[in-house]
Structures are given as C-alpha cells and as structure tokens.
Design an enzyme around this catalytic site. Structure first.
Site, short mmCIF file in Angstrom:
data_model
loop_
_atom_site.label_atom_id
_atom_site.label_comp_id
_atom_site.label_asym_id
_atom_site.label_seq_id
_atom_site.Cartn_x
_atom_site.Cartn_y
_atom_site.Cartn_z
N THR A 144 0.74 -1.12 0.06
CA THR A 144 -0.09 -0.01 0.11
C THR A 144 0.91 1.31 0.00
OG1 THR A 144 -1.64 -1.17 1.35
CG2 THR A 144 -2.00 1.13 1.21
N HIS A 148 -2.31 4.89 -3.27
CA HIS A 148 -2.58 3.78 -4.09
C HIS A 148 -2.98 2.69 -2.85
CE1 HIS A 148 -2.05 5.82 -7.46
NE2 HIS A 148 -0.54 6.33 -6.80
N ILE A 175 2.16 0.07 6.96
CA ILE A 175 2.87 -1.16 6.89
C ILE A 175 3.06 -1.76 8.25
CG2 ILE A 175 4.89 -2.46 5.94
CD1 ILE A 175 2.73 -1.05 3.90
N THR A 176 2.17 -2.89 8.54
CA THR A 176 2.29 -3.65 9.88
C THR A 176 3.55 -4.04 10.04
OG1 THR A 176 -0.04 -4.41 9.54
CG2 THR A 176 1.34 -5.71 11.18
N GLU A 375 -6.19 -5.90 3.68
CA GLU A 375 -6.24 -7.15 2.89
C GLU A 375 -7.55 -7.27 1.97
OE1 GLU A 375 -3.82 -9.61 3.27
OE2 GLU A 375 -2.88 -8.67 4.98
C1 LIG Z 1 -3.76 -1.10 10.61
C2 LIG Z 1 -3.62 -1.32 9.26
C3 LIG Z 1 -2.52 -2.12 8.92
C4 LIG Z 1 -2.02 -2.19 7.56
N1 LIG Z 1 -0.94 -3.07 7.06
C5 LIG Z 1 -0.64 -3.26 5.74
C6 LIG Z 1 0.47 -3.92 5.41
O1 LIG Z 1 1.23 -4.59 6.16
N2 LIG Z 1 1.03 -3.92 4.19
C7 LIG Z 1 0.17 -3.21 3.22
O2 LIG Z 1 0.68 -3.09 2.10
N3 LIG Z 1 -0.63 -2.40 3.48
C8 LIG Z 1 -1.30 -2.59 4.79
N4 LIG Z 1 -2.41 -1.89 5.24
C9 LIG Z 1 -3.44 -1.06 4.19
C10 LIG Z 1 -4.75 -1.74 3.86
O3 LIG Z 1 -4.30 -2.90 2.93
C11 LIG Z 1 -5.18 -0.71 3.00
O4 LIG Z 1 -5.72 0.35 3.83
C12 LIG Z 1 -6.38 -0.97 2.22
O5 LIG Z 1 -5.74 -1.72 0.96
C13 LIG Z 1 -7.45 0.22 1.45
O6 LIG Z 1 -6.73 1.03 0.97
P1 LIG Z 1 -6.64 2.62 1.20
O7 LIG Z 1 -6.77 2.79 2.91
O8 LIG Z 1 -5.72 3.35 0.52
O9 LIG Z 1 -8.44 2.97 0.77
P2 LIG Z 1 -8.73 3.15 -0.42
O10 LIG Z 1 -8.35 2.30 -1.55
O11 LIG Z 1 -8.51 4.63 -0.73
O12 LIG Z 1 -10.17 3.17 -0.35
C14 LIG Z 1 -11.32 3.91 0.36
C15 LIG Z 1 -12.74 3.42 0.21
O13 LIG Z 1 -12.98 3.58 -1.22
C16 LIG Z 1 -13.48 2.18 -1.80
N5 LIG Z 1 -13.31 1.98 -2.98
C17 LIG Z 1 -11.78 2.31 -3.77
N6 LIG Z 1 -12.13 1.82 -4.95
C18 LIG Z 1 -13.49 1.28 -5.19
C19 LIG Z 1 -14.20 0.82 -6.40
N7 LIG Z 1 -13.55 0.67 -7.40
N8 LIG Z 1 -15.52 0.71 -6.20
C20 LIG Z 1 -15.91 0.79 -4.69
N9 LIG Z 1 -15.42 1.34 -4.00
C21 LIG Z 1 -14.18 1.63 -3.87
C22 LIG Z 1 -12.71 1.32 -0.61
O14 LIG Z 1 -13.65 0.10 -0.68
C23 LIG Z 1 -12.86 1.90 0.62
O15 LIG Z 1 -14.05 1.78 1.19
C24 LIG Z 1 -2.93 -1.75 6.57
C25 LIG Z 1 -3.95 -0.96 6.77
C26 LIG Z 1 -4.38 -0.72 8.21
C27 LIG Z 1 -5.52 0.12 8.51
#
Ligand SMILES: Cc1cc2nc3c(=O)[nH]c(=O)nc-3n(C[C@H](O)[C@H](O)[C@H](O)COP(=O)(O)OP(=O)(O)OC[C@H]3O[C@@H](n4cnc5c(N)ncnc54)[C@H](O)[C@@H]3O)c2cc1C
Length: 396
Positions: A144, A148, A175-176, A375
């Site tokens: 992440t 993006h 990133i966890t 995830e």
């Molecule tokens: C505590 C924590 C630990 C994490 N650990 C890791 C890790 O170890 N490694 C890592 O790589 N990532 C990690 N993440 C990141 C996590 O995987 C992302 O937060 C997640 O993939 C969502 O991305 P975003 O937060 O950028 O939300 P966005 O992608 O910006 O989405 C925001 C909202 O829009 C919605 N949305 C987006 N696109 C669409 C669409 N086409 N249609 C309908 N709805 C849509 C989403 O479903 C969401 O509701 C972690 C997150 C948290 C909170």
C-alpha cells in the site's frame, strides 16, 4: 420400534459439533496457541492497547517462533508445515486475544515469509526463512502507498536498474511491523512490471517511521516505509514474481488467515456478552432472561459458528490445493463483516461497560475496523465476487 440413538449433549461453546472435524494434532495445536495467548497476551493487552504500543514485540516474536506459529502452513526452512486448517486454528486463537497479535503473525508468515517461500531464490529462502520462522528476524510487506490502496497496480514506488544493482525509491503506507522489521518485502514498478524486492531495512536511504494516533489495532506496530534511492544487489529481486499476481497471491494467503482470525475476535465478544447477560440484573432479573437479549445472543451464535464452519471448509479446500481466490474473498467478506456485527451487538449487551477497556469488546470492535479494511476492503471483495458471478468487471 427401534430406540432412538442417544444424542450427544448440546455444547454451548460448540453448538454445531464442529470440534468433531478436528483430529488430535489439530486440537493440540489449538490448545498450545490458546494457552500461549492466555498467558502472554491477555493479561497485558488492554494496557498495551491503551498506551498504543506493543512492548517486547521481539520477545513475543521469538516465543511465537518457538510454538511454530510463524510461517506455520509453510514447509521446510524451519517452518512447521502444519497445513491450512491448523494455521487457521492458530489465527483464531491469536485473534481471540487481539487482532494486533494475529496481524503480527499474519504479516510475518502469510505475507513476508510466504512471498520469499513462493517467489524467492533458494539463496533468499536459506538466508531469511529459518530466522523468520524462529522469530529472530521480523519481516514486513510493503504494498500500500499513500495514494494507492485498493488499486495497487497504480503504485508509484519504482526500482530501476543501475549496472548490476537495483535502486529503489518511493513510499509505502500503513505497513504492519514496519518499524521493527529487519527485512521488508517491497513491491515496486520496474521496466518489466511490478516486482518484489527483499530489502534489509538497515540499507542507507531506508526509513520506517511509526504511524501514531491510530484508534484501531493499537497493540500493533504500523509504519510508513520511505525509500530514497535504496541501492540493492541484483539478487534482491524475487525471481518468481512478475506482475500484480505476485503480491495478490500473498494477500490471498493472508486473507485466508483472517477468515479464521475474525471469528476469534467474535468468539471473545460473544463469550463476554453471554457472561454479562447471565449476571447483570435489571428490572429484577438477569438481562439474559429477556427475549430481546436472547434474540441477540442466538443471532450472534448462529453467525459465529457459521463463520467457523466456513473457515473449516475453506481450510480443507486449501489443504487439498483447491481453494480459489474468489472463495477466500467470500470468506473474508462474510467473516469480518459478521465478526464486527457480533462485537457491536456484544457492546450493546454490555451497556456502558461495553465501552470500557475493562472488557474486551470495544477493543475487538475497533480492531476489526482495520481488519474490515486491510487485505482488501469489503467493497473489493464484493467486486471480486460480483465479477465472478456476472463475468463483468466493475472495478473501474
Ligand atoms: C492497521 C493497518 C495495517 C495495514 N497493514 C498493511 C501492510 O502490512 N501492508 C500493506 O501493504 N498494507 C497494509 N494496510 C493497508 C491496507 O491494505 C489498505 O488500507 C487497504 O488496501 C485500503 O486502501 P486505502 O486505505 O488506501 O483505501 P482506498 O483504496 O482509498 O479506499 C477508500 C474507500 O473507497 C472504496 N473504493 C476504492 N475503490 C473502489 C471501487 N472501485 N469501487 C467501490 N469502492 C471503492 C474502498 O473500498 C474504501 O471503502 C494496512 C492498513 C491498516 C489500517
């Protein structure tokens, strides 16, 4: 007339008799992890959560290594080779204590180790996996980025070749394990498409500041990864992964663990609600004696045990090599959504006490807000299933 067979007694902790699906080794694994979590996590986790820290994470990782919980479903290189169902049972028991501890284990085993195990060279596997399985080395997984998340294909982190080396630049977010990791599996754009890099975190140009002010997964280390012209040798790239399929297959493995884990958080909240409903009296009797409370408890039990049954089913498919990513999406979507609903309903049964850290319910409910998002968000899994059901891609 033949006598009706004697039925086994109804077990409120296992109303569907799901434990009958487990063999002695499954039960032993579950018991070991449950006891470890009860001894090492439960007495402290409310305090860690309140302070927003996970002290002694390295010691915890070593102990998790000792009980075989790191890279548990992987084989060779010091991993337990326990298979999918036992790994799932471990995830459930860990998350019954706290989603942060399960996240530590998921990221280590299902993301960082899995990526190296599946896509790494023999040398990368020998270098990293035994020390990661023992918990001596903590790993993280950087996919992440700040701009993006759900759409990792658009990532900006870039690795260019420079002579025989790679030079990596970009930022990863959320990133966890990031700040405590000795090795980071980082995904980046290259001329050949998205590729994974095994990055020792002590390289010049690499920094992993911790993200503060989280109100969820507080007993978990979450960090930013900043890579400013990090120079890596040619053999830092994972040879077996080109394109988004690489990181997505790691995510599928980790999501599978969440299918189980979420039910652990739900079980703890359900048990807290049952205990409370039995003893808390209002209007002259225990609140568990009111029909409205019983309706809540019955619905919670139905979803909890359906979710566990689903996790078992998916685990058996994974062990048989027949689990499709769409089926993992099915499980993650359902089980996390239902788990958070169970925790929220438990919160209502505990009334004002439900918001206190003296009880586990609010902690689990707020943790699950992260689990609902990472995830793959609810919406991403709906889109995966929607595409599989209709043949129409609605992602863009
Ligand atoms: C505590 C924590 C630990 C994490 N650990 C890791 C890790 O170890 N490694 C890592 O790589 N990532 C990690 N993440 C990141 C996590 O995987 C992302 O937060 C997640 O993939 C969502 O991305 P975003 O937060 O950028 O939300 P966005 O992608 O910006 O989405 C925001 C909202 O829009 C919605 N949305 C987006 N696109 C669409 C669409 N086409 N249609 C309908 N709805 C849509 C989403 O479903 C969401 O509701 C972690 C997150 C948290 C909170």
């Amino acid at each position: 007339m033949t006598a009706s067979p004697k039925l086994p007694p109804f077990d409120p902790t296992d109303p569907l008799g799901i434990d009958e699906l487990l063999d002695a080794e499954d039960l032993a694994v579950r018991d070991t992890v449950r006891k470890w979590a009860e001894r090492r996590v439960l007495p402290h986790v409310a305090e860690w959560y309140e302070k927003g820290e996970l002290p002694g994470i390295r010691e915890l990782a070593r102990e998790l290594g000792e009980i075989g919980a790191l890279g548990m479903s992987l084989s060779g290189y010091g991993c337990a080779g326990a298979g999918a169902v036992r790994y799932g049972l471990a995830c459930l028991e860990l998350e019954a204590a706290d989603s942060g501890i399960r996240s530590l284990v998921s990221v280590q085993g299902s993301l960082a180790m899995y990526a190296i195990h599946r896509f790494g060279s023999e040398e990368q596997k020998q270098t990293w996996l035994p020390r990661m399985a023992s918990g001596e080395v903590i790993g993280c997984f950087g996919l992440t980025e700040p701009d993006h998340g759900s759409d990792p294909a658009s990532m900006r982190t870039y690795a260019r070749r420079d002579g025989g080396d790679w030079v990596l630049s970009g930022r990863k977010m959320w990133i966890t394990n990031g700040s405590v990791a000795s090795v980071a599996v980082v995904w980046a754009q290259t001329e050949e498409g998205i590729r994974g890099f095994v990055v020792p975190t002590d390289r010049p140009g690499f920094a992993a500041p911790e993200i503060r002010h989280k109100w969820s997964l507080r007993a978990s280390v979450t960090s930013e990864l900043i890579m400013d012209e990090v120079r890596l040798p040619a053999d830092a790239v994972l040879p077996g992964a080109i394109g988004l399929k690489g990181p997505l297959s790691c995510l599928s493995h980790a999501r599978y663990g969440i299918v189980w884990g979420a039910m652990g958080a739900a079980r703890t909240c359900f048990e807290a609600a049952v205990d409370y409903a039995r003893t808390r009296e209002q209007f002259g009797k225990p609140i568990g004696g009111f029909q409205l409370t019983q309706a809540k408890l019955a619905d919670m039990a139905v979803e909890l045990h359906k979710g566990i049954l689903l996790a078992h089913h998916l685990g058996r498919r994974m062990d048989a090599g027949r689990l499709r990513p769409e089926q993992v999406s099915f499980g993650k979507l359902n089980n996390v959504r239902e788990a958070i609903e169970i925790c929220r309903t438990a919160r209502t049964i505990l009334g004002a006490n439900g918001i206190s850290l003296e009880y586990p319910v609010m902690r689990h409910a707020t943790n699950l807000e992260s689990v609902l998002t990472y995830e793959g968000t609810v919406e991403m899994h709906q889109l995966v299933l929607g595409k599989a059901l209709t043949g129409l891609d609605a992602f863009r």
